[in-house]
Scaffold this motif. Structure first.
Motif, PDB file in Angstrom:
ATOM      1  N   SER A 187       0.782  -1.257  -0.111  1.00 46.49           N
ATOM      2  CA  SER A 187      -0.061   0.040   0.137  1.00 46.49           C
ATOM      3  C   SER A 187       0.747   1.048  -0.069  1.00 46.49           C
ATOM      4  N   SER A 188       2.074   1.165   0.346  1.00 52.32           N
ATOM      5  CA  SER A 188       2.975   2.350   0.333  1.00 52.32           C
ATOM      6  C   SER A 188       3.439   2.815  -0.929  1.00 52.32           C
ATOM      7  N   VAL A 189       3.206   1.753  -2.028  1.00 54.36           N
ATOM      8  CA  VAL A 189       3.836   2.365  -3.242  1.00 54.36           C
ATOM      9  C   VAL A 189       2.986   2.959  -3.975  1.00 54.36           C
ATOM     10  N   ALA A 190       3.701   4.349  -4.439  1.00 51.43           N
ATOM     11  CA  ALA A 190       2.836   5.257  -5.155  1.00 51.43           C
ATOM     12  C   ALA A 190       3.030   5.242  -6.676  1.00 51.43           C
ATOM     13  N   CYS A 191       4.170   4.685  -7.125  1.00 51.52           N
ATOM     14  CA  CYS A 191       4.158   4.518  -8.831  1.00 51.52           C
ATOM     15  C   CYS A 191       5.224   3.580  -9.050  1.00 51.52           C
ATOM     16  N   PHE A 192       5.489   3.220 -10.196  1.00 39.16           N
ATOM     17  CA  PHE A 192       6.492   2.232 -10.556  1.00 39.16           C
ATOM     18  C   PHE A 192       7.332   2.707 -12.026  1.00 39.16           C
ATOM     19  N   VAL A 193       8.616   3.267 -11.550  1.00 40.69           N
ATOM     20  CA  VAL A 193       9.322   3.734 -12.687  1.00 40.69           C
ATOM     21  C   VAL A 193       9.952   2.260 -13.373  1.00 40.69           C
ATOM     22  N   THR A 194       9.481   2.040 -14.549  1.00 37.36           N
ATOM     23  CA  THR A 194       9.565   0.568 -15.077  1.00 37.36           C
ATOM     24  C   THR A 194       9.987   0.746 -16.662  1.00 37.36           C
ATOM     25  N   HIS A 195      10.788  -0.412 -17.327  1.00 34.62           N
ATOM     26  CA  HIS A 195      11.119  -0.388 -18.329  1.00 34.62           C
ATOM     27  C   HIS A 195       9.870  -0.953 -19.396  1.00 34.62           C
ATOM     28  N   CYS A 196       9.058  -1.413 -18.872  1.00 34.99           N
ATOM     29  CA  CYS A 196       7.634  -1.887 -19.310  1.00 34.99           C
ATOM     30  C   CYS A 196       7.902  -3.241 -20.007  1.00 34.99           C
ATOM     31  N   GLY A 197       8.770  -4.293 -19.625  1.00 32.17           N
ATOM     32  CA  GLY A 197       8.776  -5.686 -20.230  1.00 32.17           C
ATOM     33  C   GLY A 197       7.550  -6.107 -19.740  1.00 32.17           C
ATOM     34  N   TRP A 198       6.814  -7.054 -20.404  1.00 28.70           N
ATOM     35  CA  TRP A 198       5.471  -7.721 -20.249  1.00 28.70           C
ATOM     36  C   TRP A 198       5.275  -8.238 -19.060  1.00 28.70           C
ATOM     37  N   ASN A 199       6.109  -8.871 -18.443  1.00 28.70           N
ATOM     38  CA  ASN A 199       5.757  -9.402 -16.987  1.00 28.70           C
ATOM     39  C   ASN A 199       5.817  -8.228 -15.975  1.00 28.70           C
ATOM     40  N   SER A 200       6.566  -7.262 -15.969  1.00 32.33           N
ATOM     41  CA  SER A 200       6.470  -6.130 -15.375  1.00 32.33           C
ATOM     42  C   SER A 200       5.014  -5.251 -15.569  1.00 32.33           C
ATOM     43  N   THR A 201       4.837  -5.363 -16.820  1.00 30.81           N
ATOM     44  CA  THR A 201       3.602  -4.722 -17.062  1.00 30.81           C
ATOM     45  C   THR A 201       2.305  -5.363 -16.715  1.00 30.81           C
ATOM     46  N   LEU A 202       2.255  -6.776 -16.596  1.00 28.20           N
ATOM     47  CA  LEU A 202       1.163  -7.773 -16.143  1.00 28.20           C
ATOM     48  C   LEU A 202       1.272  -7.276 -14.510  1.00 28.20           C
ATOM     49  N   GLU A 203       2.488  -7.311 -13.726  1.00 23.18           N
ATOM     50  CA  GLU A 203       2.604  -7.212 -12.305  1.00 23.18           C
ATOM     51  C   GLU A 203       1.967  -5.856 -12.009  1.00 23.18           C
ATOM     52  N   THR A 204       2.417  -4.664 -12.738  1.00 18.05           N
ATOM     53  CA  THR A 204       1.798  -3.466 -12.066  1.00 18.05           C
ATOM     54  C   THR A 204       0.334  -3.420 -12.499  1.00 18.05           C
ATOM     55  N   VAL A 205      -0.130  -3.929 -13.574  1.00 18.80           N
ATOM     56  CA  VAL A 205      -1.599  -3.911 -13.764  1.00 18.80           C
ATOM     57  C   VAL A 205      -2.306  -4.653 -12.567  1.00 18.80           C
ATOM     58  N   VAL A 206      -1.903  -5.831 -12.226  1.00 22.97           N
ATOM     59  CA  VAL A 206      -2.573  -6.646 -11.080  1.00 22.97           C
ATOM     60  C   VAL A 206      -2.235  -5.778  -9.859  1.00 22.97           C
ATOM     61  N   GLY A 207      -1.032  -5.029  -9.547  1.00 25.31           N
ATOM     62  CA  GLY A 207      -0.959  -4.276  -8.454  1.00 25.31           C
ATOM     63  C   GLY A 207      -1.604  -3.166  -8.356  1.00 25.31           C
ATOM     64  N   VAL A 260       2.192   4.043 -13.574  1.00 25.96           N
ATOM     65  CA  VAL A 260       3.773   3.843 -14.098  1.00 25.96           C
ATOM     66  C   VAL A 260       4.298   5.261 -14.597  1.00 25.96           C
ATOM     67  N   VAL A 261       5.505   5.143 -14.565  1.00 28.42           N
ATOM     68  CA  VAL A 261       6.448   6.194 -15.349  1.00 28.42           C
ATOM     69  C   VAL A 261       7.342   5.194 -16.131  1.00 28.42           C
ATOM     70  N   ALA A 262       6.708   5.317 -17.538  1.00 30.16           N
ATOM     71  CA  ALA A 262       7.454   4.251 -18.477  1.00 30.16           C
ATOM     72  C   ALA A 262       8.728   4.606 -19.057  1.00 30.16           C
ATOM     73  N   PHE A 263       9.747   3.772 -19.084  1.00 30.90           N
ATOM     74  CA  PHE A 263      10.947   4.213 -19.819  1.00 30.90           C
ATOM     75  C   PHE A 263      11.366   2.893 -20.596  1.00 30.90           C
ATOM     76  N   PRO A 264      10.751   2.408 -21.571  1.00 33.12           N
ATOM     77  CA  PRO A 264      11.034   1.507 -22.647  1.00 33.12           C
ATOM     78  C   PRO A 264      12.324   1.707 -23.227  1.00 33.12           C
ATOM     79  N   LYS A 265      12.894   0.698 -23.679  1.00 35.74           N
ATOM     80  CA  LYS A 265      14.218   0.562 -24.212  1.00 35.74           C
ATOM     81  C   LYS A 265      13.967  -0.055 -25.702  1.00 35.74           C
ATOM     82  N   TRP A 266      13.940  -1.484 -25.414  1.00 36.46           N
ATOM     83  CA  TRP A 266      13.875  -2.355 -26.629  1.00 36.46           C
ATOM     84  C   TRP A 266      12.910  -3.418 -26.680  1.00 36.46           C
TER      85      TRP A 266
END
Length: 310
Positions: free
Chosen positions: A191-211, A215-221
């Motif tokens: 509950s203390s997490v406000a946002c996720f600064v992420t590379h947006c890999g699909w696993n992390s994408t699903l986990e942040t959606v379920v959580g 997000v603050v998105a920084f995709p690379k490749w």
């Protein structure tokens, strides 16, 4: 390579810039990836089922399109830890790549609700020195609590990672924690997490959606650019870092700080992102619950296998 700002229109998708397409289909990606994909596509004619780690409400237009053309894609996700879906763990141990540092959960327990910025760029991506410096400066200037996952350099084969600026840990020790790895699923459900600064890999994408975490998105490749497009422009549960310069992937500390503030601050826009993220969290749970879309899809898949086997 084509102009990265050229646009591409695809059915059931938002208008995409070339740079937002998966990197492995672009001309300057290694030939080996094109061969792998080409071989895969040639075999699809003989495939009856393709199980997808997604769910209907997450990609509603794409799912509808695939159904209309009788494509054999069956969404059965989100495939995340049962813990994230409110179920008991059924498998002993965990699947983290490196040892989990559980004390980061103790750190989160001591922070106010929706206050902590969580930063992690996955198991492969690395930050250059400029990127590392700018993220560190932004976190220092933001005066927000943060949990930052930075992989040890020895784990990164053939890629030089930036290092934390001298004095950063000492200057932020009262409100920040830097770890080598952490139980991401537990972090995103905290509950203390406000946002996720992420590379947006699909696993992390699903986990942040379920959580239910914006997000603050920084995709690379790879698939990351189009995953970021989904999160930011379609699902509207975050913002994307904008780079400057000659498309070298460098973003200023002011950009990082502004993006974090836009998602984590108290305000109408941040509230709307959080509201949308929470709605998707509930949709994900419903998809895998008894009678949910993914639950129905799995049952149908099993029934069709049984029918083929008879």
């Amino acid at each position: 390579m084509e102009n990265p700002n050229d646009v591409v229109s695809l059915p059931a998708m938002p208008v995409l810039q070339v740079k937002e397409l998966p990197s492995f289909i672009l001309p300057d990606d290694p030939l080996i990836m094109k061969k792998v994909l080409s071989d895969l596509f040639r075999r699809l004619d003989n495939i009856i089922w393709v199980l997808g780690n997604s769910f209907d409400a997450l990609e509603i237009d794409v799912v509808a399109l695939m159904a209309s053309i009788n494509a054999p894609i069956i969404p059965i996700g989100p495939l995340v830890s049962p813990f994230m879906l409110g179920k008991e763990e059924t498998v002993a141990g965990n699947v983290d790549i490196w040892s989990v540092e559980d004390y980061c959960i103790e750190f989160l327990d001591k922070k106010p609700i929706s206050s902590v910025v969580y930063i992690s760029f996955g198991s492969i991506n690395v930050l250059t020195q400029d990127q590392m410096d700018n993220v560190a400066t932004a976190l220092k200037n933001s005066n927000r609590p943060f949990l930052w996952v930075i992989k040890p350099p020895e784990k990164i084969s053939g890629m030089k990672s930036g290092e934390l600026p001298t004095g950063f840990l000492e200057e932020t020790k009262d409100r920040g924690l830097v770890v080598k790895w952490c139980p991401q699923e537990r972090v995103l459900m905290h509950s203390s997490v406000a946002c996720f600064v992420t590379h947006c890999g699909w696993n992390s994408t699903l986990e942040t959606v379920v959580g239910g975490v914006p997000v603050v998105a920084f995709p690379k490749w790879s698939d990351q650019p189009i995953d970021a497009k989904l999160l930011v422009d379609v699902l509207k549960m975050g913002v994307k870092m904008r780079i400057y310069g000659d498309d070298d992937g460098v973003f200023s500390d002011r950009v990082v700080e502004r993006c974090i503030a836009e998602v984590a601050d108290i305000g109408l826009k941040a509230a709307e992102m959080k509201k949308r993220a929470v709605a998707l969290k509930e949709a994900a749970k419903k998809a895998v619950a008894d009678g949910g879309s993914s639950d129905i899809n799995i049952d149908r898949f099993i029934s069709e296998i049984e029918a083929v086997s008879c």
